[in-house]
Enzyme design. Structure first.
Site, PDB file in Angstrom:
ATOM      1  N   GLU A  48     -13.678 -11.849   3.287  1.00  0.00           N
ATOM      2  CA  GLU A  48     -12.806 -12.438   4.305  1.00  0.00           C
ATOM      3  C   GLU A  48     -13.156 -11.839   5.658  1.00  0.00           C
ATOM      4  O   GLU A  48     -13.334 -10.626   5.794  1.00  0.00           O
ATOM      5  CB  GLU A  48     -11.339 -12.167   3.976  1.00  0.00           C
ATOM      6  N   ASP A  59      -1.006  -8.852  12.062  1.00  0.00           N
ATOM      7  CA  ASP A  59      -1.679  -7.594  11.764  1.00  0.00           C
ATOM      8  C   ASP A  59      -0.996  -6.377  12.368  1.00  0.00           C
ATOM      9  O   ASP A  59      -0.418  -6.426  13.448  1.00  0.00           O
ATOM     10  CB  ASP A  59      -3.127  -7.652  12.242  1.00  0.00           C
ATOM     11  N   TYR A 174      -2.767 -17.359  -0.946  1.00  0.00           N
ATOM     12  CA  TYR A 174      -2.746 -16.004  -0.408  1.00  0.00           C
ATOM     13  C   TYR A 174      -1.305 -15.531  -0.454  1.00  0.00           C
ATOM     14  O   TYR A 174      -0.463 -15.985   0.313  1.00  0.00           O
ATOM     15  CB  TYR A 174      -3.277 -16.018   1.023  1.00  0.00           C
TER      16      TYR A 174
END
Length: 274
Positions: A48, A59, A174
């Site tokens: 990824e 993030d 995911y």
């Protein structure tokens, strides 16, 4: 069968779960980055990649710093296609791109962008801030260039929305293991366990699409726990990038430590489920 599912079937046939490392394109600089890809490639089932971005909203500090280092080294959207092409020369494993809606753009620009990513070697895209409810045009455009659009499922995803995601899912699901942002954690949280079990239960044991778990996985013991919960793969970013950050002044140590770490993590995926 597309590249992502084909590769997953190979991993499954070997009685393993998938190990998916995450790196930011060009971190800490393009030359070292490509050597890092070479280092982790033998232990990876998928790779990824993140496009350097000034405000990656999903993030935490570790990956945010990686984005800033990459941008400072000259890596950005304009030259990311070249870097992806260089990564593709180093591996035949599926490449997954993590990005955001404003980078993909809107029609007609988005279709051209998707085509450029496909030509560069990308097999799947996670558009972290494009919800499934607004994804239909993106799904159709990506299908034309044979790119899978991968959706996120989180601890707060309710049953109706989960059904919608499962109905449109491509490549893999995911599963975001925790509420909040990315970052290595010491232990597997209770919410991670309950979320994995809820999603796996909804999909059933004969599911046609795998579930890969990310956010917070930082050690082999975490992988072994997650295997027992029924996940099909693990995505590891912050714990890997920590090794880069700790060794910015010593690339040789960086490569050595990252190789050991990647090998340990991949070995943990080979523990058979009971």
């Amino acid at each position: 069968m597309n590249e992502i599912l084909a590769r997953y079937q190979q991993v499954k046939a070997a009685q393993e779960v998938a190990f998916i490392p995450f790196l930011v394109l060009g971190d800490p600089n393009p030359e070292v980055f490509l050597k890092l890809i070479q280092t982790i490639e033998p232990y990876s089932d998928f790779i990824e990649l993140g496009i350097p971005f000034s405000d990656p909203i999903a993030d935490g500090p570790t990956i945010l710093s990686a984005n800033h280092r990459a941008l400072q080294s000259g890596s950005n959207y304009s030259n990311c296609f070249h870097l992806i092409q260089e990564v593709r020369k180093l591996t035949n494993k599926p490449l997954i791109l993590l990005t955001y809606g404003n980078i993909l753009g809107v029609e007609p620009h988005r279709k051209q962008t998707l085509d450029k990513f496909a030509q560069s070697g990308i097999n799947g895209i996670i558009a972290a801030d494009i919800p499934v409810e607004e994804s239909q045009e993106l799904l159709e455009e990506a299908r034309e260039v044979e790119i899978d659009i991968i959706f996120l499922v989180t601890p707060t995803t309710h049953t109706e929305r989960l059904s919608n995601i499962i109905g449109k899912a491509q490549g893999f699901i995911y599963l975001v293991a925790v509420k909040g942002i990315t970052g290595a954690r010491e232990t597997i949280l209770n919410e991670t366990s309950s979320t994995i079990r809820r999603i796996i239960s909804k999909l059933g044991t004969d599911r046609k699409i795998p579930v890969f778990v990310g956010f917070g996985i930082s050690k082999p013991a975490h992988i072994q726990e997650i295997i027992q919960m029924g996940a099909d793969g693990v995505i590891v970013g912050s714990a890997l990038i920590n090794q880069i950050e700790k060794n910015l002044d010593n690339p040789i140590a960086m490569f050595e430590q990252i190789e050991v770490f990647a090998q340990q993590m991949k070995n943990a995926t080979k523990a058979l489920r009971v």
